[in-house]
Enzyme design. Structure first.
Site, PDB file in Angstrom:
ATOM      1  N   ILE A  43      20.008  71.384  37.407  1.00  0.00           N
ATOM      2  CA  ILE A  43      19.184  72.554  37.711  1.00  0.00           C
ATOM      3  C   ILE A  43      19.795  73.363  38.846  1.00  0.00           C
ATOM      4  O   ILE A  43      19.692  74.583  38.885  1.00  0.00           O
ATOM      5  CB  ILE A  43      17.744  72.126  38.089  1.00  0.00           C
ATOM      6  CG1 ILE A  43      17.145  71.255  36.974  1.00  0.00           C
ATOM      7  CG2 ILE A  43      16.871  73.344  38.354  1.00  0.00           C
ATOM      8  CD1 ILE A  43      17.070  71.919  35.636  1.00  0.00           C
ATOM      9  N   CYS A  60      22.752  66.550  48.963  1.00  0.00           N
ATOM     10  CA  CYS A  60      23.262  67.912  48.867  1.00  0.00           C
ATOM     11  C   CYS A  60      24.485  68.037  49.770  1.00  0.00           C
ATOM     12  O   CYS A  60      24.633  67.281  50.737  1.00  0.00           O
ATOM     13  CB  CYS A  60      22.197  68.936  49.244  1.00  0.00           C
ATOM     14  SG  CYS A  60      21.259  68.533  50.718  1.00  0.00           S
TER      15      CYS A  60
END
Length: 312
Positions: free
Chosen positions: A79, A138
């Site tokens: 995503i 991340c």
């Protein structure tokens, strides 16, 4: 024996007190939107809590299509952490949630320490939030793109930065399984002030099409979730629960009440249900009742007595 869902209430200890939850069934980040999307399918207050999709300082457009691909017993996604940004989350989505009975945990992510700290500071003022969950899967742009969660020092630094600005909200750090030793990462987070650990995030993976000779995801590599990763997740939760003294929340391939009990058996205080929300958006609302019934069938008097009772 009390067979009702009320027997499932838990109080998870953290540095400043207890995080009281109606039951140990939480909805995982990235699978439950901002909560409002699932309100037509059930009462959010019946869940222990739900975790929002990842929130960043500014809106993010996400990755190129296609972003999702099914695999045997699993789901691949890329995503790209698409989200509306923290300002819109606070102004448009939080006000739509019920004022009472709903525990909301905000999942946050950023690409440097300053942004993580700023996000924590902004969200610490929101009274509807019960906790912050920090996504350290991340890239740290200041460390050449290495994931925060793949290096103990970086994981500890981001934990400390968020904890410093989190106010009265407990800080949960969500760990990636894509590391050599998840216990070392967990210890670094605990030593830096994390109140809880959640694990695991998705496994790095890919799928390809031999006809088109292209990957099934637009970005090529994505994150694998679903039943296929449950054995990995159980191993990680077991290792982390033995390595740190703070509570652990288990994530990975949970579809049934027995799945929940497996995670509690290896040491989890609560669990997060993720990919299963896509195949049955009302399923998670039934799990607390099913869990209570399954405990009665197995003669489990309480979650507290069952937690961490695995015999090796």
């Amino acid at each position: 024996m009390d067979s009702g869902p009320d027997k499932l209430a838990i109080a998870i200890p953290w540095a400043r007190g207890l995080l009281g939850l109606r039951n140990p069934v939480l909805a995982a980040s990235g699978t439950f939107g901002y909560g409002v999307e699932y309100m037509p399918y059930g009462d959010l207050a019946k869940l222990g809590a739900f975790v929002t999709k990842g929130i960043s300082l500014r809106p993010m457009p996400g990755n190129p299509l296609p972003r999702v691909a099914e695999t045997p017993c699993g789901l691949l996604n890329s995503i790209g952490l698409q989200n509306c940004g923290v300002e819109r989350f606070i102004s448009e989505y939080l006000p739509c949630l019920p004022d009472k009975g709903v525990k909301v945990i905000a999942n946050i992510y950023a690409h440097n320490l300053e942004e993580f700290a700023e996000l924590a500071g902004i969200l610490s003022a929101e009274t509807k939030l019960a906790a912050l969950e920090v996504n350290i899967s991340c890239p740290n742009v200041e460390a050449g793109g290495l994931l925060f969660g793949q290096d103990p020092q970086s994981a500890g630094q981001v934990t400390a930065a968020v904890k410093k600005r989190s106010g009265t909200l407990p800080v949960i750090v969500k760990l990636t399984p894509n590391v050599t030793d998840i216990s070392e990462i967990a210890k670094a987070c605990a030593d830096s002030g994390a109140d809880m650990i959640s694990c695991v995030n998705t496994l790095s993976a890919m799928a390809v099409d031999v006809r088109s000779r292209k990957p099934l995801l637009g970005k090529g590599i994505g994150g694998l979730s679903g039943a296929a990763i449950k054995p990995v997740a159980l191993r990680c939760v077991w290792q982390v629960a033995r390595a740190v003294s703070i509570p652990v929340i288990g994530i990975g391939g949970i579809n049934t009440a027995e799945d929940i009990l497996e995670f509690i058996l290896v040491g989890a205080w609560a669990v997060q249900v993720g990919t299963a929300n896509f195949s049955g958006p009302d399923m998670i609302f039934r799990l607390p009742t099913e869990l209570a019934s399954r405990m009665d069938e197995l003669g489990i008097a309480s979650l507290e007595s069952f937690r961490g009772s695995l015999q090796m």
